[in-house]
Design a protein around this motif. Structure first.
Motif, PDB file in Angstrom:
ATOM      1  N   ARG A   1     -12.908 -84.559 -39.326  1.00 30.91           N
ATOM      2  CA  ARG A   1     -11.800 -84.969 -40.077  1.00 30.91           C
ATOM      3  C   ARG A   1     -11.449 -86.363 -39.115  1.00 30.91           C
ATOM      4  NH1 ARG A   1      -8.416 -80.900 -39.548  1.00 30.91           N
ATOM      5  NH2 ARG A   1      -9.194 -80.006 -41.589  1.00 30.91           N
ATOM      6  N   TYR A   2     -11.028 -86.064 -37.918  1.00 28.60           N
ATOM      7  CA  TYR A   2     -10.672 -87.183 -37.310  1.00 28.60           C
ATOM      8  C   TYR A   2     -11.617 -88.421 -37.193  1.00 28.60           C
ATOM      9  CZ  TYR A   2      -6.633 -84.492 -36.223  1.00 28.60           C
ATOM     10  OH  TYR A   2      -5.451 -83.582 -36.360  1.00 28.60           O
ATOM     11  N   LEU A   3     -12.901 -88.109 -36.854  1.00 31.94           N
ATOM     12  CA  LEU A   3     -14.019 -88.956 -37.042  1.00 31.94           C
ATOM     13  C   LEU A   3     -13.871 -89.917 -38.407  1.00 31.94           C
ATOM     14  CD1 LEU A   3     -17.213 -87.292 -35.468  1.00 31.94           C
ATOM     15  CD2 LEU A   3     -15.639 -89.256 -34.600  1.00 31.94           C
ATOM     16  N   ALA A   4     -13.514 -89.176 -39.403  1.00 35.70           N
ATOM     17  CA  ALA A   4     -13.507 -89.902 -40.663  1.00 35.70           C
ATOM     18  C   ALA A   4     -12.014 -90.650 -40.832  1.00 35.70           C
ATOM     19  CB  ALA A   4     -13.537 -88.637 -41.970  1.00 35.70           C
TER      20      ALA A   4
ATOM     21  N   ASN B   1     -11.483 -94.626 -41.865  1.00 36.76           N
ATOM     22  CA  ASN B   1     -10.720 -94.659 -43.051  1.00 36.76           C
ATOM     23  C   ASN B   1      -9.590 -95.726 -43.092  1.00 36.76           C
ATOM     24  OD1 ASN B   1      -8.944 -94.264 -45.400  1.00 36.76           O
ATOM     25  ND2 ASN B   1      -9.007 -92.002 -45.104  1.00 36.76           N
ATOM     26  N   PRO B   2      -9.725 -96.929 -43.977  1.00 30.31           N
ATOM     27  CA  PRO B   2      -8.877 -97.919 -44.327  1.00 30.31           C
ATOM     28  C   PRO B   2      -7.547 -97.654 -44.319  1.00 30.31           C
ATOM     29  CG  PRO B   2     -10.923 -98.418 -45.680  1.00 30.31           C
ATOM     30  CD  PRO B   2     -11.165 -96.747 -44.996  1.00 30.31           C
ATOM     31  N   ALA B   3      -7.206 -96.444 -44.889  1.00 27.84           N
ATOM     32  CA  ALA B   3      -5.979 -96.300 -45.287  1.00 27.84           C
ATOM     33  C   ALA B   3      -5.124 -95.835 -44.066  1.00 27.84           C
ATOM     34  CB  ALA B   3      -6.022 -94.885 -45.973  1.00 27.84           C
ATOM     35  N   TYR B   4      -5.760 -95.566 -42.773  1.00 29.96           N
ATOM     36  CA  TYR B   4      -5.080 -95.546 -41.549  1.00 29.96           C
ATOM     37  C   TYR B   4      -5.525 -96.662 -40.414  1.00 29.96           C
ATOM     38  CZ  TYR B   4      -4.957 -90.810 -43.241  1.00 29.96           C
ATOM     39  OH  TYR B   4      -4.597 -89.401 -44.098  1.00 29.96           O
TER      40      TYR B   4
ATOM     41  N   PHE C   1      -6.563 -95.830 -32.754  1.00 33.24           N
ATOM     42  CA  PHE C   1      -6.847 -94.464 -32.360  1.00 33.24           C
ATOM     43  C   PHE C   1      -7.673 -94.734 -30.953  1.00 33.24           C
ATOM     44  CE2 PHE C   1      -7.392 -94.085 -37.020  1.00 33.24           C
ATOM     45  CZ  PHE C   1      -7.000 -92.692 -37.349  1.00 33.24           C
ATOM     46  N   VAL C   2      -7.040 -93.722 -30.073  1.00 32.00           N
ATOM     47  CA  VAL C   2      -7.557 -93.467 -28.867  1.00 32.00           C
ATOM     48  C   VAL C   2      -8.244 -92.082 -28.639  1.00 32.00           C
ATOM     49  CG1 VAL C   2      -6.762 -93.339 -26.574  1.00 32.00           C
ATOM     50  CG2 VAL C   2      -5.714 -94.825 -28.094  1.00 32.00           C
ATOM     51  N   HIS C   3      -9.561 -92.163 -28.631  1.00 25.96           N
ATOM     52  CA  HIS C   3     -10.518 -90.942 -28.697  1.00 25.96           C
ATOM     53  C   HIS C   3     -10.883 -90.516 -27.298  1.00 25.96           C
ATOM     54  CE1 HIS C   3     -14.563 -89.413 -30.388  1.00 25.96           C
ATOM     55  NE2 HIS C   3     -13.730 -88.565 -30.032  1.00 25.96           N
TER      56      HIS C   3
END
Length: 187
Positions: free
Chosen positions: A145-148, A152-155, A160-162
């Motif tokens: 989920r978080y990789l997607a 995702n352009p919506a976000y 994102f800090v991975h």
């Protein structure tokens, strides 16, 4: 900064989020505290989302939000500018979840003030509501989920800090300039 710290149960979200909020001198908001009621009853979604919105609005200058609750994304990610994902290995995450479950069962600490909710050995190890079972069940799906989400352009408004290890998390935390806080925070 308006930050949501996410990761699978047992990843250390709450500990890290508290440290991050202290470093930035902004409120720490725990989604579990907003969700859980006495006798392990959850808050209905409409009310839960209202509670999240009110907590976030209490400090427009910034906050650190601790927790996943994916169904709450329309509320919690509306204003978030940074998502910190603690994405530790499966073995480490499971170990931490088991260690925490044992500690909580032994100490019988109340998990969220005023709820009376405490973990027991039976609940932690022999129940379908076990946090350990939840960790086993969600580790892989959370990663997907978080990789997607990162792609995702919506976000695209979210940085994102991975973070893949506790040492990365400590280094990132130390790289931040201490904050000045929230002028509207009431304690």
């Amino acid at each position: 900064m308006k930050i949501n710290v996410v990761g699978t149960s047992g990843s250390g979200k709450s500990t890290f989020a508290r440290q991050l909020a202290a470093r930035l001198n902004v409120p720490y908001i725990e989604l579990d505290t907003l969700y859980w009621q006495p006798h392990w009853q959850g808050t209905p979604d409409a009310r839960f989302f209202e509670k999240i919105a009110a907590a976030l609005a209490a400090c427009p200058d910034g906050w650190v939000l601790d927790g996943n609750y994916n169904r709450s994304r329309p509320v919690k990610w509306r204003e978030v500018d940074t998502l910190v994902w603690l994405d530790y290995g499966f073995t480490r995450t499971l170990y931490q979840a088991v260690k925490r479950a044992i500690q909580r069962a032994v100490t019988q600490q109340e998990l969220w003030p005023g709820t009376g909710n405490r973990e027991s050995f039976r609940q932690s190890f022999f129940s379908r509501e076990s946090i350990i079972w939840w960790t086993l069940k969600t580790w892989r799906s959370n990663r997907a989920r978080y990789l997607a989400d990162m792609a995702n352009p919506a976000y695209s408004h979210i940085a994102f800090v991975h973070l893949r290890s506790p040492s990365q998390a400590r280094a990132w935390l130390q790289s931040l300039t201490p904050g000045v806080g929230c002028s509207t925070l009431k304690e």
